[in-house]
Design an enzyme around this catalytic site. Structure first.
Site, PDB file in Angstrom:
ATOM      1  N   GLU A  60       0.798  -1.227   0.000  1.00 42.35           N
ATOM      2  CA  GLU A  60       0.000   0.000   0.000  1.00 42.35           C
ATOM      3  C   GLU A  60       0.829   1.274   0.000  1.00 42.35           C
ATOM      4  OE1 GLU A  60      -0.821  -2.663   1.783  1.00 42.35           O
ATOM      5  OE2 GLU A  60      -2.745  -3.184   0.875  1.00 42.35           O
ATOM      6  N   HIS A 129     -11.345  -5.586   8.083  1.00 42.11           N
ATOM      7  CA  HIS A 129     -12.076  -5.337   6.837  1.00 42.11           C
ATOM      8  C   HIS A 129     -13.366  -4.576   7.140  1.00 42.11           C
ATOM      9  CE1 HIS A 129      -9.382  -8.637   5.791  1.00 42.11           C
ATOM     10  NE2 HIS A 129      -9.521  -8.296   4.530  1.00 42.11           N
TER      11      HIS A 129
END
Lengths: 328, 322
Positions: A60, A129
């Site tokens: 990321e 998540h």
């Protein structure tokens, strides 16, 4: 008018922006042939090819940092972070680099970058998540933070984000990707970054929300109108940074009562800033304490269904909070 | 080794002497509290690496580095006035006084900074290089890398990405022996840092004597040509910082070690080379030295006479307004 889901509106915005400006490209994990983990970029690889729809390593910080570098050099990157929970490795790039480049260079550099990330709970995604990460970034001058709740706004705000000369974080309520549908005009239009939207007019109290909670808050307002005869004004904040103080104050001047709803946990959440705006500049308008309905102060949304339900605000909980405040 | 002509060598001498004088003057100004703050990292001792590497570029190429950035900004053509005013936090500085020592910036020179977060600039270099490839240009990015930065995650992600996407980046490790106070061999499993290229499937151009500007120029020139046509390259330059990590921290200066390195001082090495190859060059060198000392004093005067930033400056450039 065509009825689109939230995610299809997002995809349409990217498709049209890719078509409009050859500097626009998308990068992220699996955004290419696979079409993204939520299929937000499905079909774009076939249409625009691997130079513009670029699969990245599962890394990321470099997804965001290469976006910043490319934006410095005048491209228009859209970086996808698969889940907002995964944005933390790129925190330094967003906060120390993207937000500060224009400032630290005395105005020489600019970062026209969009970072898209699905956020939020209620999908049994468990701790990593389900997160809402907006408050980490709304604290950072130099960034813009946008969270749409309708397909119309999703398309128009994303187009504005792509065209904005500043770094924009664009968080998408993933629980609403396919659940939220709405009319979206074909072709080009934009929704400006900055102004909040009156999602429902009312006189008895104002409920402020964004993202999935804005969707739920409208449902709750309709429920209390039906069941209790309450007339609730709902403000969909939709741009969290910069803060639309005018919209906050104007509505509470009319209603005298404010409820703020977000699924991010309570303490130091975005609601605290809305409450502070009202305390600073709207004190005389208030007929009741400012109330916040938010996720509880626990480290994350846990897995088990029962705990997830306790965690998440929903239309029933929001309606109850509206009734409480109305009675004050 | 390619033959370098005399005017080029003299220009490199000028740049290296300018950098040395600039840094000496910064040290003086810091002690006089005209340059404030606790963080200033001087480039003294590393001049050959910065000047030789930057000389291998053309103006449309890009340069990015970490916080020891004064020398590289000057080598890239930033004026001593602009740099010195930034050092003193003046409105006329390259970033209007917002950046200071560690955050020099110049769009016009494709000089992308100046970064205080160790390794944070490395994936930015990859992003800038992506633009070159995306638009079908053959410009390269020269990214300086501290030996300390080679041990963190930014290095790994950025080098891997540059290899996967065949990005035109020359990764040039300035190995000056220490990451802040920790010796390279204490912090790196493989202290021959260039060997990491193998792990990324990247061209390894080995080690270069970072005290010799001609050697640095030759190696980086080859690397730049490779990067333009093919993809990323890793080089390790062996050099030394004369003034410790930063001005406020000299506790690990080692006098014997420093004396050894000063035997191969980059300015003396070039002086010897010039004197061996060209008769009567000494007078020309003296002229250059006088001119550069004057240039630095002029820059200091300019900076001292410049205005300080205002409150309006504090709240400007937060967002691009269009």
């Amino acid at each position: 008018m065509t009825v689109l889901t939230l995610i299809d509106a997002i995809k349409q915005a990217m498709d049209e922006e890719l078509e409009r400006d050859p500097r626009v490209f998308i990068t992220g994990e699996d955004v290419g042939k696979r079409g993204g983990v939520f299929r937000a970029t499905q079909g774009l690889y076939d249409k625009y090819g691997g130079t513009r729809i670029v699969d990245s390593p599962l890394a990321e910080l470099s997804i965001v940092a290469t976006g910043i570098g490319a934006a410095l050099a005048d491209l228009r990157p859209i970086c996808e972070i698969q889940f907002a929970d995964f944005i933390h490795p790129a925190f330094n790039q967003i906060v120390n680099e993207a937000a500060k480049m224009h400032y630290r260079s005395g105005g020489q550099w600019r970062v026209p970058l969009v970072i898209r990330a699905p956020y939020g709970g209620g999908i049994s995604g468990a701790l990593y998540h389900s997160q809402s990460v907006e408050a980490f970034f709304t604290h950072v001058p130099g960034l813009k933070v946008v969270i749409p709740s309708t397909p119309y706004d999703a398309k128009g705000l994303l187009k504005s984000a792509v065209r904005d000369p500043n770094p924009v974080l664009y968080f998408e309520p993933k629980k609403g990707y396919r659940a939220i549908k709405g009319e979206v005009p074909p072709g080009d239009y934009t929704v400006p970054i900055g102004p909040a939207r009156v999602a429902r007019e009312g006189r008895d109290l104002t409920a402020f929300a964004y993202g999935m909670m804005a969707h739920y808050t409208v449902l709750a307002a309709e429920q209390v109108a039906r069941e209790d005869g309450l007339d609730v004004e709902v403000i969909d904040l939709r741009t969290l940074l910069p803060v639309d103080k005018t919209a906050i104050l104007t509505s509470v001047q009319k209603t005298g009562k404010a409820l703020i709803v977000h699924e991010d946990n309570l303490t130091m959440g975005y609601g605290a800033e809305v409450a502070a705006v009202l305390a600073d500049d709207g004190f005389a308008y208030l007929d009741a304490p400012v109330r916040r309905l938010a996720g509880p102060d626990v480290p994350a949304v846990p897995f088990a269904h029962t705990m997830q339900e306790f965690f998440m605000p929903n239309p029933d909980k929001i309606a109850a909070a509206m009734r409480d405040l109305a009675e004050y | 080794m390619a033959e370098i002509d005399k005017p080029t060598l003299l220009e490199w001498y000028r740049q290296m002497f300018l950098i040395r004088q600039f840094e000496n003057q910064c040290d003086v100004l810091y002690k006089e509290k005209k340059i404030t703050g606790v963080y200033m990292h001087l480039y003294s001792g590393l001049e050959a690496t910065g000047v030789g590497a930057v000389a291998a570029l053309r103006p449309s190429d890009h340069v990015i580095t970490a916080y020891r950035d004064h020398g590289i900004a000057l080598a890239r053509g930033m004026t001593p006035e602009s740099a010195m005013a930034e050092m003193m936090g003046k409105r006329t500085g390259c970033s209007g006084g917002k950046g200071g020592s560690m955050h020099l910036a110049s769009r016009e020179h494709n000089f992308w900074g100046g970064y205080a977060i160790v390794g944070g600039h490395l994936p930015l270099a990859a992003g800038i290089a992506l633009e070159s490839r995306y638009n079908g240009k053959d410009d390269v990015v020269l990214s300086f890398v501290g030996d300390g930065a080679s041990n963190n995650g930014y290095f790994h992600e950025a080098l891997n990405l540059s290899a996967v996407w065949d990005l035109p980046v020359v990764w040039l490790i300035e190995n000056n022996g220490y990451g802040m106070g920790t010796p390279v061999e204490v912090s790196s499993g493989q202290p021959e840092l260039h060997k990491r290229a193998v792990a990324y499937g990247m061209k390894d151009m080995g080690r270069v004597d970072g005290q010799n500007v001609v050697d640095v120029y030759n190696v980086v020139s080859k690397a730049v040509e490779y990067a333009r046509k093919k993809g990323p390259v890793l080089i390790e330059s062996l050099t030394y910082r004369y003034k410790g990590h930063g001005v406020s921290d000299r506790s690990y200066d080692k006098m014997a070690e420093l004396r050894d390195w000063q035997q191969k001082d980059p300015i003396l090495v070039l002086q010897d080379y010039l004197c061996k190859h060209y008769e009567c060059v000494e007078d020309e060198l003296k002229d250059i030295e006088r001119e550069q000392m004057a240039a630095v004093f002029k820059a200091v005067e300019f900076a001292e006479d410049s205005e300080v930033p205002t409150y309006e400056d504090l709240i400007s450039h937060i967002y691009v307004e269009e």
